[in-house]
Design a protein around this motif. Structure first.
Motif, PDB file in Angstrom:
ATOM      1  N   VAL A 511       0.820  -1.202   0.000  1.00  0.00           N
ATOM      2  CA  VAL A 511       0.000   0.000   0.000  1.00  0.00           C
ATOM      3  C   VAL A 511       0.860   1.260   0.000  1.00  0.00           C
ATOM      4  CG1 VAL A 511      -1.764   1.249   1.339  1.00  0.00           C
ATOM      5  CG2 VAL A 511      -1.883  -1.231   1.104  1.00  0.00           C
ATOM      6  N   GLY A 512       2.149   1.121   0.242  1.00  0.00           N
ATOM      7  CA  GLY A 512       3.019   2.282   0.315  1.00  0.00           C
ATOM      8  C   GLY A 512       3.176   3.037  -0.985  1.00  0.00           C
ATOM      9  N   ARG A 513       2.885   2.424  -2.104  1.00  0.00           N
ATOM     10  CA  ARG A 513       3.012   3.106  -3.397  1.00  0.00           C
ATOM     11  C   ARG A 513       1.942   2.564  -4.343  1.00  0.00           C
ATOM     12  NH1 ARG A 513       8.999   1.647  -5.010  1.00  0.00           N
ATOM     13  NH2 ARG A 513       8.432   2.564  -7.010  1.00  0.00           N
ATOM     14  N   PRO A 514       1.482   3.405  -5.257  1.00  0.00           N
ATOM     15  CA  PRO A 514       0.378   2.960  -6.122  1.00  0.00           C
ATOM     16  C   PRO A 514       0.820   2.098  -7.298  1.00  0.00           C
ATOM     17  CG  PRO A 514       0.935   5.232  -6.596  1.00  0.00           C
ATOM     18  CD  PRO A 514       1.788   4.833  -5.434  1.00  0.00           C
ATOM     19  N   LEU A 515       2.121   2.145  -7.663  1.00  0.00           N
ATOM     20  CA  LEU A 515       2.568   1.441  -8.859  1.00  0.00           C
ATOM     21  C   LEU A 515       3.883   0.726  -8.569  1.00  0.00           C
ATOM     22  CD1 LEU A 515       2.220   0.867 -11.927  1.00  0.00           C
ATOM     23  CD2 LEU A 515       3.633   2.902 -12.338  1.00  0.00           C
ATOM     24  N   TYR A 516       3.945  -0.539  -8.931  1.00  0.00           N
ATOM     25  CA  TYR A 516       5.177  -1.330  -8.853  1.00  0.00           C
ATOM     26  C   TYR A 516       5.529  -1.798 -10.257  1.00  0.00           C
ATOM     27  CZ  TYR A 516       4.653  -1.451  -3.794  1.00  0.00           C
ATOM     28  OH  TYR A 516       4.553  -1.099  -2.480  1.00  0.00           O
ATOM     29  N   GLU A 517       6.811  -1.597 -10.620  1.00  0.00           N
ATOM     30  CA  GLU A 517       7.267  -2.009 -11.944  1.00  0.00           C
ATOM     31  C   GLU A 517       8.355  -3.057 -11.801  1.00  0.00           C
ATOM     32  OE1 GLU A 517       6.811   1.712 -14.905  1.00  0.00           O
ATOM     33  OE2 GLU A 517       8.177   2.085 -13.218  1.00  0.00           O
ATOM     34  N   LEU A 518       8.180  -4.168 -12.496  1.00  0.00           N
ATOM     35  CA  LEU A 518       9.150  -5.261 -12.489  1.00  0.00           C
ATOM     36  C   LEU A 518       9.855  -5.300 -13.838  1.00  0.00           C
ATOM     37  CD1 LEU A 518       6.999  -8.061 -10.800  1.00  0.00           C
ATOM     38  CD2 LEU A 518       8.827  -6.727  -9.749  1.00  0.00           C
ATOM     39  N   ASP A 519      11.174  -5.325 -13.797  1.00  0.00           N
ATOM     40  CA  ASP A 519      11.982  -5.436 -15.013  1.00  0.00           C
ATOM     41  C   ASP A 519      12.498  -6.861 -15.140  1.00  0.00           C
ATOM     42  OD1 ASP A 519      11.675  -2.938 -15.982  1.00  0.00           O
ATOM     43  OD2 ASP A 519      13.659  -2.176 -15.407  1.00  0.00           O
ATOM     44  N   PHE A 520      12.282  -7.442 -16.318  1.00  0.00           N
ATOM     45  CA  PHE A 520      12.780  -8.776 -16.622  1.00  0.00           C
ATOM     46  C   PHE A 520      13.823  -8.658 -17.730  1.00  0.00           C
ATOM     47  CE2 PHE A 520       8.570  -9.163 -14.885  1.00  0.00           C
ATOM     48  CZ  PHE A 520       8.703 -10.180 -13.955  1.00  0.00           C
ATOM     49  N   LEU A 521      14.958  -9.255 -17.512  1.00  0.00           N
ATOM     50  CA  LEU A 521      16.056  -9.187 -18.472  1.00  0.00           C
ATOM     51  C   LEU A 521      16.422 -10.586 -18.925  1.00  0.00           C
ATOM     52  CD1 LEU A 521      17.672  -6.817 -16.071  1.00  0.00           C
ATOM     53  CD2 LEU A 521      17.660  -6.124 -18.423  1.00  0.00           C
ATOM     54  N   VAL A 533      17.705  -8.154 -23.615  1.00  0.00           N
ATOM     55  CA  VAL A 533      16.409  -7.568 -23.955  1.00  0.00           C
ATOM     56  C   VAL A 533      15.634  -7.402 -22.653  1.00  0.00           C
ATOM     57  CG1 VAL A 533      14.265  -7.842 -25.241  1.00  0.00           C
ATOM     58  CG2 VAL A 533      16.427  -8.603 -26.254  1.00  0.00           C
ATOM     59  N   ARG A 534      14.960  -6.243 -22.528  1.00  0.00           N
ATOM     60  CA  ARG A 534      14.252  -5.910 -21.289  1.00  0.00           C
ATOM     61  C   ARG A 534      12.744  -5.921 -21.525  1.00  0.00           C
ATOM     62  NH1 ARG A 534      16.106  -2.700 -17.115  1.00  0.00           N
ATOM     63  NH2 ARG A 534      17.841  -2.086 -18.465  1.00  0.00           N
ATOM     64  N   LEU A 535      12.014  -6.376 -20.523  1.00  0.00           N
ATOM     65  CA  LEU A 535      10.551  -6.315 -20.514  1.00  0.00           C
ATOM     66  C   LEU A 535      10.120  -5.758 -19.162  1.00  0.00           C
ATOM     67  CD1 LEU A 535       7.714  -7.030 -21.666  1.00  0.00           C
ATOM     68  CD2 LEU A 535       7.972  -9.253 -20.545  1.00  0.00           C
ATOM     69  N   ARG A 536       9.287  -4.715 -19.192  1.00  0.00           N
ATOM     70  CA  ARG A 536       8.822  -4.102 -17.946  1.00  0.00           C
ATOM     71  C   ARG A 536       7.340  -4.395 -17.763  1.00  0.00           C
ATOM     72  NH1 ARG A 536      10.799   1.758 -16.222  1.00  0.00           N
ATOM     73  NH2 ARG A 536      12.649   0.433 -15.957  1.00  0.00           N
ATOM     74  N   VAL A 537       7.002  -4.914 -16.588  1.00  0.00           N
ATOM     75  CA  VAL A 537       5.614  -5.232 -16.264  1.00  0.00           C
ATOM     76  C   VAL A 537       5.176  -4.333 -15.111  1.00  0.00           C
ATOM     77  CG1 VAL A 537       4.014  -6.993 -15.448  1.00  0.00           C
ATOM     78  CG2 VAL A 537       5.852  -7.614 -17.040  1.00  0.00           C
ATOM     79  N   PRO A 538       4.220  -3.388 -15.358  1.00  0.00           N
ATOM     80  CA  PRO A 538       3.709  -2.541 -14.264  1.00  0.00           C
ATOM     81  C   PRO A 538       2.548  -3.228 -13.547  1.00  0.00           C
ATOM     82  CG  PRO A 538       2.873  -1.757 -16.363  1.00  0.00           C
ATOM     83  CD  PRO A 538       3.735  -2.952 -16.676  1.00  0.00           C
TER      84      PRO A 538
END
Length: 754
Positions: A511-521, A533-538
């Motif tokens: 709950v501390g932040r509204p958006l979490y972004e995960l980077d997959f390499l 190659v990078r993929l970002r999942v919000p």
């Protein structure tokens, strides 16, 4: 190199001339007295704080040396440069005793054996003492050298001084840390007459300082045959060994060319023209930021013998797809997609038998990626072995010279003694790598992902590579650490793909932040170069909360700046209040009541709550008693609270002060005069107070005292219904004092009139 007259009982025909020469040489000195010093050097290494370690590597003739000359300890003396002031004598105990190995173990001979004797100890060099800008030097003196040395005067009487210089441990008021050069390879090989001898004599410096090498005349020092092991070293200057006629510091070993050392690498080279045992000296200077800060001296011995003739091997390099030989300096090998990346090598040796080995050495490019051989070594010209060996040298398909011409030395070496003979072909080449597609990365996550607290998020991430290159798949958080949020990622291999599963049970930490972004390499590695190659999942976190509502039949809540709600009752009185809590989010609710510094039950209070999700209710009851008077100001403060179970709760509170009403009457009016004159109607004959404040809890009537105007007590009573007739006291003004058990007091005048 020290040798002895002992010869093995079986001598292969190829080596018989060598051993005959060794026997003739050694036989001349067999009657000489046995001595032992071959060479050595010191180093000083920083440990921590003010602590350093001195190490002396001493090389000992294990065959001709006198075992009695092997010391259990040696003493190093430290001096201040310039003044030669002695700073310290430090005992170095013997720590290890090991054999020195030959470069080519096949050339090992029992009569050529050297031992490495290591002496070491810690030393403290505090900045308050070792701060002289001129620096310091250390020395160990020991006698004597091998008596068979052929290039100095009176070798059996010559001593040896091991020497190094080091800087002060503080410079410009700041600590100055330095470790002197060390790890100089010991020399266990011998040289062959008329053949080039080479050896890497370079050291290493843990501080990354620059090292410069040069020839130096070995120090003789002051030790003698009479005093071979002085109790301490004397200060410099140290006498040097004396060269025989025709020899000097720059011509230490007879040769064509004579002994030399590469100033940057420390590589020794000499083509000796005389047989014998020769001492030589090397000085390694240490520079930091272009300024010399220290030096280490090393001297050693090299044995030169007549060796059997050894013909260098020969190698032929054949261009790919042709029968033509590669011509160094004229041809450039061009490696490109769709064509062979292998060259053929044919190598042989005129000697019989001979073991040959192949190696490569990059000249003008990093050694991170090198071609490989199909055959690296083999025997020629032995029964059943061919006269010529064939190997393929193949370059990786990913090799990229980046448009430059790279140079590669292809080397064939035999197993001759004392050092291998070689043939080197320098191949110039360019290389264009085969096309390589970058990896791909996909996910089953439907974006954008949205989640509430308590929900489970799972999805897969897959990496693939069309060229089947090795893959790695990793996950990182953008601005946060996934494991801190309970996010797990489990990768695994599936066929030619790499797949990972993400699992996240969202909890209140999110709950501390509204958006979490995960980077997959996903990275594919080919030829030590990675393509990523990078993929970002919000992931959006949806969280809202309406505060619960607390209602009751209490009086209206005052403003924040006003006192709390007040409820007043007399002892024995009863007060009840009802509370109701509701929550639009249907979160679990809890109603509670807490006394400020007291237990509810002790004050006659009770609170019975019925809690639940979305609703809660409670009944509060107060049966007023005297317990409240034991608290400051006689008040009972109770906090009523409605608490919800959620990630960011917003509790609702009411603070109420419960007070006991003191039945003290406002009509309490003591009389101010009485007239004891025997009135038949008994009017105003006594001083009495029928409307005294009543007893209340711990506040009880304790007594009354009456005093004259001069402070003398004239009357006292413990009775609430006291009656004073004035006694024998004369008319006048008197003063009374009424006391209660809780400390309350009432004072006033009373006039007695007769």
């Amino acid at each position: 190199m020290p040798v002895s007259t002992l010869l093995p009982t079986r001598i292969p025909g190829r080596w018989a001339p060598l051993f005959l020469a060794l026997a003739l040489v050694l036989g001349l000195s067999s009657a000489a007295r046995a001595t032992h010093l071959v060479g050595g050097e010191m180093d000083l290494q920083y440990l921590q704080g003010n602590s350093y370690q001195f190490t002396l590597n001493l090389y000992f003739d294990a065959v001709n040396g006198n075992p009695g000359a092997l010391d259990n300890d040696l003493t190093v003396s430290i001096f201040e440069k310039g003044s030669n002031r002695r700073m310290l004598n430090l005992s170095l105990p013997l720590t290890t005793n090991t054999l020195v190995n030959y470069t080519n173990p096949a050339c090992t001979r029992a009569e050529l054996v050297t031992r490495r004797i290591v002496y070491a100890a810690r030393v403290e060099l505090p900045a308050s003492i070792y701060s002289n800008g001129a620096g310091y030097y250390a020395a160990v003196e020991r006698c004597c050298r091998n008596n068979g040395i052929n290039n100095i005067v009176s070798p059996a009487d010559a001593g040896q001084t091991f020497y190094l210089e080091f800087p002060p441990v503080v410079r410009n008021g700041l600590p100055f840390r330095d470790s002197t050069p060390r790890i100089f390879p010991p020399l266990s090989d011998y040289a062959c007459l008329g053949e080039l001898f080479y050896y890497d004599f370079g050291g290493l410096d843990s501080d990354g300082d620059s090292l410069v090498y040069e020839l130096a005349t070995p120090f003789n020092g002051y030790s003698t045959t009479g005093v071979p092991k002085p109790t301490e070293a004397r200060p410099q200057p140290y006498p040097e060994v004396r060269w025989l006629a025709g020899l000097s510091e720059q011509n230490q070993i007879p040769g064509a060319p004579t002994l030399s050392i590469n100033s940057l690498t420390g590589r020794l080279e000499v083509r000796p023209t005389d047989v014998g045992l020769f001492v030589f000296g090397i000085k390694c200077s240490e520079f930091r930021d272009g300024v010399k800060i220290g030096e280490t001296r090393r001297d050693f011995q090299l044995k030169v013998v007549s060796c059997p003739r050894n013909t260098a091997p020969v190698m032929n390099v054949q261009l790919p797809g042709t029968s033509r030989s590669y011509l160094p300096g004229r041809d450039t090998l061009r490696l490109r997609p769709g064509f062979s990346r292998c060259i053929s090598l044919r190598f042989t040796d005129a000697d019989s038998p001979s073991r040959l080995s192949l190696s490569v050495r990059p000249v003008n490019f990093p050694a991170t990626l090198l071609p490989s051989f199909t055959l690296t070594q083999g025997m020629v010209k032995t029964p059943g072995a061919p006269d010529t060996l064939v190997s393929q040298l193949c370059f990786p398909a990913c090799f990229d010279s980046k448009g430059q011409v790279y140079l590669l030395d292809v080397i064939v070496a035999d197993d001759g003694c004392s050092l291998p003979k070689r043939d080197t072909v320098r191949v110039a080449f360019t290389a264009i790598p085969d096309p390589n597609s970058p990896p791909t990365i996909t996910t089953t996550a439907v974006q954008p992902l949205r989640a509430r607290v308590g929900e489970l998020i799972t999805f897969d991430v897959t990496g693939a590579d069309a060229d089947n290159d090795p893959l790695t798949l990793t996950m990182t958080g953008v601005g946060f650490t996934p494991t801190d949020q309970g996010i797990t990622f489990t990768p695994g291999v599936s066929g030619n793909q790499i797949r990972g599963r993400v699992s996240w049970r969202v909890d209140c930490r999110a709950v501390g932040r509204p958006l979490y972004e995960l980077d997959f390499l996903v990275s594919s590695t080919l030829c030590a170069e990675a393509q990523t190659v990078r993929l970002r999942v919000p992931i959006q976190i949806e969280y809202s909360n309406s505060p619960p509502v607390l209602s009751s039949n209490l009086p209206p809540t005052p403003a924040p700046t006003e006192p709390p709600i007040r409820i007043r009752r007399v002892v024995g009185g009863v007060y009840e209040a009802t509370f109701t809590g509701t929550d639009a989010d249907n979160n679990p609710l809890v109603l509670s009541a807490t006394g400020n510094g007291f237990e509810l039950a002790a004050a006659g209070m009770s609170f019975r709550a019925t809690n639940g999700s979305g609703t809660a209710s409670a009944l509060f009851r107060w049966e007023a008693n005297c317990a409240g008077l034991k608290l400051p100001e006689g008040a009972l403060e109770v906090t009523f609270q409605l608490q919800e179970t959620t990630c960011r709760p917003e509790p609702q509170t009411r603070v109420v002060r419960f007070e006991l009403i003191n039945p003290d009457t406002l009509a309490f009016t003591p009389p101010n005069i009485f007239t004891p004159n025997n009135d038949p109607n008994q009017r105003n004959e006594f001083f009495t107070i029928p409307n005294l404040p009543p007893d209340f809890c711990d506040s009880r009537f304790a007594g009354i005292k009456v005093f004259s105007r001069w402070g003398n007590q004239v009357y006292e009573s413990k009775l609430r219904n006291f009656r004073w007739n004035g006694g024998q006291q004369p008319a006048g003004v008197y003063f009374y004092l009424i006391e209660f058990t809780d400390g309350r007091k009432y004072k006033g005048p009373i006039t007695l009139e007769r």
